[in-house]
Scaffold this motif. Structure first.
Motif, PDB file in Angstrom:
ATOM      1  N   HIS A 178       0.710  -1.284   0.112  1.00 26.76           N
ATOM      2  CA  HIS A 178       0.003  -0.055   0.093  1.00 26.76           C
ATOM      3  C   HIS A 178       0.664   0.977  -0.060  1.00 26.76           C
ATOM      4  O   HIS A 178       2.303   1.082   0.028  1.00 26.76           O
ATOM      5  N   CYS A 213      -4.645   5.785   0.039  1.00 25.91           N
ATOM      6  CA  CYS A 213      -3.662   4.792  -0.405  1.00 25.91           C
ATOM      7  C   CYS A 213      -3.267   5.251  -1.693  1.00 25.91           C
ATOM      8  O   CYS A 213      -4.192   5.307  -2.871  1.00 25.91           O
ATOM      9  N   GLN A 215      -1.301   3.241  -3.926  1.00 24.63           N
ATOM     10  CA  GLN A 215      -0.789   2.073  -4.684  1.00 24.63           C
ATOM     11  C   GLN A 215      -1.942   1.418  -4.857  1.00 24.63           C
ATOM     12  O   GLN A 215      -2.723   1.076  -3.907  1.00 24.63           O
ATOM     13  N   CYS A 217      -4.256  -1.460  -4.677  1.00 22.17           N
ATOM     14  CA  CYS A 217      -3.846  -2.526  -3.797  1.00 22.17           C
ATOM     15  C   CYS A 217      -4.928  -3.423  -3.863  1.00 22.17           C
ATOM     16  O   CYS A 217      -4.830  -4.374  -3.096  1.00 22.17           O
ATOM     17  N   HIS A 221      -9.607  -0.736  -3.461  1.00 14.87           N
ATOM     18  CA  HIS A 221      -8.351   0.308  -3.087  1.00 14.87           C
ATOM     19  C   HIS A 221      -9.079   1.855  -2.977  1.00 14.87           C
ATOM     20  O   HIS A 221      -8.546   2.487  -2.252  1.00 14.87           O
ATOM     21  N   MET A 224     -10.104   3.018   0.267  1.00 16.04           N
ATOM     22  CA  MET A 224      -9.264   2.710   1.354  1.00 16.04           C
ATOM     23  C   MET A 224      -8.800   4.168   1.742  1.00 16.04           C
ATOM     24  O   MET A 224      -7.950   4.599   1.422  1.00 16.04           O
TER      25      MET A 224
HETATM   26 CU   LIG Z   1      -4.026   0.028  -0.392  1.00 18.25          CU
END
Ligand SMILES: [Cu+2]
Length: 247
Positions: A178, A213, A215, A217, A221, A224
């Motif tokens: 992340h 976040c 990245q 993920c 995502h 997040m």
């Molecule tokens: Cu993430």
């Protein structure tokens, strides 16, 4: 939002103005490069047009000028990296003693798809965490039988810190890669499985902002998302008390 922020929210950290300045300079340089290469491209279109160059040149350039030029560019870029980028990065990741007077230390554990935020409590010691204890009601796997864990505070997607007090966040992840992104603090750091990575900042403005976040993920995502609250000492004490009662 200022145009010079390049789409970022207003800066709320002590070091952020320097990051913004660097970003602005980088964009100006990139713009100059874009103009330069575009002009060169147009020049080539005209200079080497078919009507003036009916046959191809089979020998090409006969001097070493371009080799010297490329070597020069490589040396210049190496100097930039060694003389400028690496010292700047060292300054960012190795704070001085003054910058880190009495820091607030927090563990942030990333998971698909949330931020688990672990405060050590009044004893200043983080309680033991064990992956075998992870359950829907204990996503961090905190061992509440550990004496050090008794006063620990676990918060879900909510990170509280204090105005003008440096914060060190130790980043780990339960699953995949992340990236911990605090746009308003100008902080972004990848979180790598198996590693604990510290980042630091000093908030200089109260208020709430986003934890994102950065990245990709997994399929959740985009959800997040957490919140960073920069509190006054009174607000922080009130929040801590509420959290301690609800652990
Ligand atoms: Cu993430």
């Amino acid at each position: 939002m200022k145009w010079s922020n390049l789409g970022m929210p207003a800066n709320a950290s002590a070091h952020g103005a320097e990051i913004d300045y660097l970003m602005l300079i980088l964009h100006i340089f990139m713009f100059a490069l874009f103009i330069g290469w575009s002009l060169f491209f147009l020049y080539c279109l005209v200079r080497f047009r078919k009507s003036k160059n009916p046959t191809a040149s089979y020998h090409g350039v006969r001097t070493h000028a371009s080799s010297y030029l490329e070597a020069g560019v490589a040396i210049f870029e190496a100097l930039l990296l060694i003389g400028f980028s690496i010292p700047l990065w060292a300054k960012r990741v190795q704070p001085t003693r003054d910058e880190l007077q009495n820091p607030l230390e927090i563990h942030v554990v990333a998971q698909q798809f949330a931020w688990l935020i672990h405060y050590p409590g009044t004893d200043g010691i983080w309680g033991r965490r064990d992956m075998r204890l992870i359950a829907p009601t204990n996503q961090l796997g905190l061992d509440r039988h550990d004496p050090a864990a008794k006063d620990d505070i676990v918060s879900f997607n909510e990170l509280h810190c204090l105005i003008d007090r440096p914060v060190i966040v130790h980043l780990t992840t339960k699953d995949v890669v992340h990236s911990f992104f605090l746009p308003a603090m100008r902080v972004k750091q990848d979180i790598i499985p198996g590693m604990s990575i510290p980042v630091w900042f000093t908030p200089v403005k109260t208020g709430d902002s986003e934890i994102a976040c950065a990245q990709l993920c997994g399929n959740g995502h985009a959800a997040m998302r957490g919140y960073l609250y920069v509190d006054t000492p009174e607000e922080y004490a009130k929040w801590l008390k509420e959290m301690q009662e609800n652990q």
